[in-house]
Design a protein around this motif. Structure first.
Motif, PDB file in Angstrom:
ATOM      1  N   GLN A   1      61.463  40.653  37.759  1.00 36.70           N
ATOM      2  CA  GLN A   1      61.306  40.159  39.128  1.00 36.70           C
ATOM      3  C   GLN A   1      62.608  40.432  39.869  1.00 36.70           C
ATOM      4  N   THR A   2      62.527  40.967  41.091  1.00 32.32           N
ATOM      5  CA  THR A   2      63.727  41.400  41.791  1.00 32.32           C
ATOM      6  C   THR A   2      64.067  40.484  42.965  1.00 32.32           C
ATOM      7  N   MET A   3      65.271  40.687  43.493  1.00 32.31           N
ATOM      8  CA  MET A   3      65.761  39.866  44.606  1.00 32.31           C
ATOM      9  C   MET A   3      64.876  40.005  45.838  1.00 32.31           C
ATOM     10  N   SER A   4      64.292  41.178  46.065  1.00 30.49           N
ATOM     11  CA  SER A   4      63.453  41.409  47.245  1.00 30.49           C
ATOM     12  C   SER A   4      62.076  40.752  47.116  1.00 30.49           C
ATOM     13  N   GLY A   5      61.745  40.233  45.929  1.00 27.97           N
ATOM     14  CA  GLY A   5      60.434  39.646  45.697  1.00 27.97           C
ATOM     15  C   GLY A   5      59.463  40.585  45.015  1.00 27.97           C
TER      16      GLY A   5
END
Length: 445
Positions: free
Chosen positions: A204-208
């Motif tokens: 899961q990444t910071m951008s969603g």
């Protein structure tokens, strides 16, 4: 938890049940017996239904009245202090000196209990140990900047070893984390998973968004029996993919995962307002099937258990397209109701209530509200199988949900539940209610 009377307790769960495959109907039950006279043991039993031939069955006696046979097949010994049965594939024992052992549940043919014990002496050198079908995937400690990423594969049935370098998966995932402006979409959390033939890594990444990839594991069957003699090979990357924040697989929230054959089931927490989001990630291709499971009837015990304590267990059968789930089970209380959903549409097919008020465990009538244009069509005809059939609309459709305005759930005369297009449903014309009931019984006969 399964425990032999008179034995001392062991930490964690100490039992495991697996279904046999093919024509060998029954279950293999593994039971931890830490007080065995020889050494701590795992005992294996075959649980099956003994059905007499149809010709010799007394009149009025059906298959439900047949006896259940419990046959002990083998006993395996290993000096464990802790044993756990919450993982797929069998029991896992742990010893105080840092070693561990695997007790597979069924033999490779799937027709009987396995008699194999595979031990690992130094489990501390592994970051993750995952079950992949009949193999164990052992990922060594690594960080994102390491050039090689090593893992070992152990065949649980013959003890063969294989060494892998999965750095190619790391490199391809790193490429997908690069944004068009040159910056890095920083991972916020990551997890390793496994399916029948694959090791899966998802982030899961910071951008969603979400990034995932998988490598297909070669077979270690027939390999050297010593890890030192195993050859080093590279694992083939089956897929790497990135999904935007608005995709269902990116917005599951608290993610729960469970292998389903060679696919990975991902789902969020239960919420009656937003339905239960479920995604099936196919590890061979990266394709994702997404569905929202509708809540069971408000009058049933399953929905109350879901709302109060959440989802206890969820599993999927991909071939028939069925989702099976239940609420949390509590010690010394009756088991929770079991709910069946259609995987393609998310509609509730049935709720099985094991409470005394429903001793046979048969599906209760499903309640709920229909949309205004269908509420008066209790008795309908629908076109399926090349002919018009008669049935009754189930009231648990959630037809008010715009996602399901094009389908309809109907209970046929023989009790079979079908899901058909609304365009194939029409009012049962010129038939009174008692005539419909008589026609249903005639069709069932």
């Amino acid at each position: 938890m399964l425990r032999q009377p008179g034995t001392r307790m062991v930490a964690r769960s100490c039992g495991h049940v697996a279904a046999c495959i093919g024509s060998h109907r029954g279950f293999v039950v593994l039971l931890a017996d830490p007080a065995c006279e020889v050494a701590p043991a795992v005992r294996s039993f075959m649980l099956r239904v003994a059905e007499p031939p149809q010709s010799s069955r007394p009149p009025g006696v059906n298959a439900e009245s047949c006896s259940v046979v419990l046959e002990e097949q083998c006993t395996r010994h290993w000096p464990y202090s802790v044993v756990s049965g919450k993982f797929p594939g069998g029991l896992v024992g742990h010893a105080a000196q840092g070693s561990m052992a695997f007790f597979p549940d069924v033999s490779p043919c799937g027709c009987r209990a396995s008699d194999v014990v595979q031990s690992i002496q130094d489990k501390g050198k592994y970051m993750n140990i995952l079950q992949c079908g009949g193999q164990q995937f052992l990922l060594r400690g690594w960080n994102w900047q390491d050039e090689p990423v090593y893992a070992d594969v152990l065949s649980l049935h013959d003890g063969g070893w294989l060494r892998l370098n999965i750095a190619e998966l790391r490199d391809q995932i790193s490429h997908l984390l690069q944004l068009p402006n040159g910056s890095i979409d920083v991972p916020t959390c990551s997890a390793v998973s496994s399916t029948e033939h694959h090791f899966v890594f998802h982030i899961q990444t910071m951008s969603g968004g979400k990034v995932a990839g998988a490598v297909r594991l070669p077979s270690a069957h027939g390999g050297p029996k010593s890890l030192r003699d195993a050859k080093l090979t590279s694992a083939e990357v089956s897929f790497v993919r990135r999904w935007p924040p608005e995709h269902s697989i990116s917005s599951l929230g608290s993610v729960h995962e469970h292998p389903v054959g060679d696919a990975l089931m991902l789902h969020g927490d239960w919420c009656c307002e937003s339905r239960l989001r479920l995604c099936i990630l196919h590890s061979s291709s990266g394709d994702v099937d997404c569905v929202r499971l509708l809540p069971p009837p408000a009058a049933g015990s399953a929905r109350r258990r879901f709302e109060e304590y959440g989802l206890g267990a969820l599993d999927v059968c991909l071939e028939p397209g069925i989702v099976c789930g239940c609420g949390v089970a509590f010690m010394q209380l009756p088991p929770p109701s079991v709910v069946l959903w259609d995987l393609a549409s998310g509609l509730v097919l049935a709720e099985y209530d094991p409470q005394p008020s429903n001793p046979c465990g048969r599906p209760r009538a499903l309640g709920g509200a229909l949309s205004a244009d269908l509420c008066h069509l209790e008795h309908v005809e629908f076109f399926a199988g090349g002919r018009w059939r008669t049935g009754q609309i189930s009231a648990a459709l959630g037809m008010e949900d715009q996602l399901h305005d094009d389908v309809c759930q109907i209970v046929c005369a023989d009790g079979v539940v079908v899901i058909v297009s609304r365009s194939s449903v029409r009012r049962a014309l010129h038939v009174e209610a008692h005539d419909v009931s008589r026609a249903l019984h005639a069709e069932a006969d």
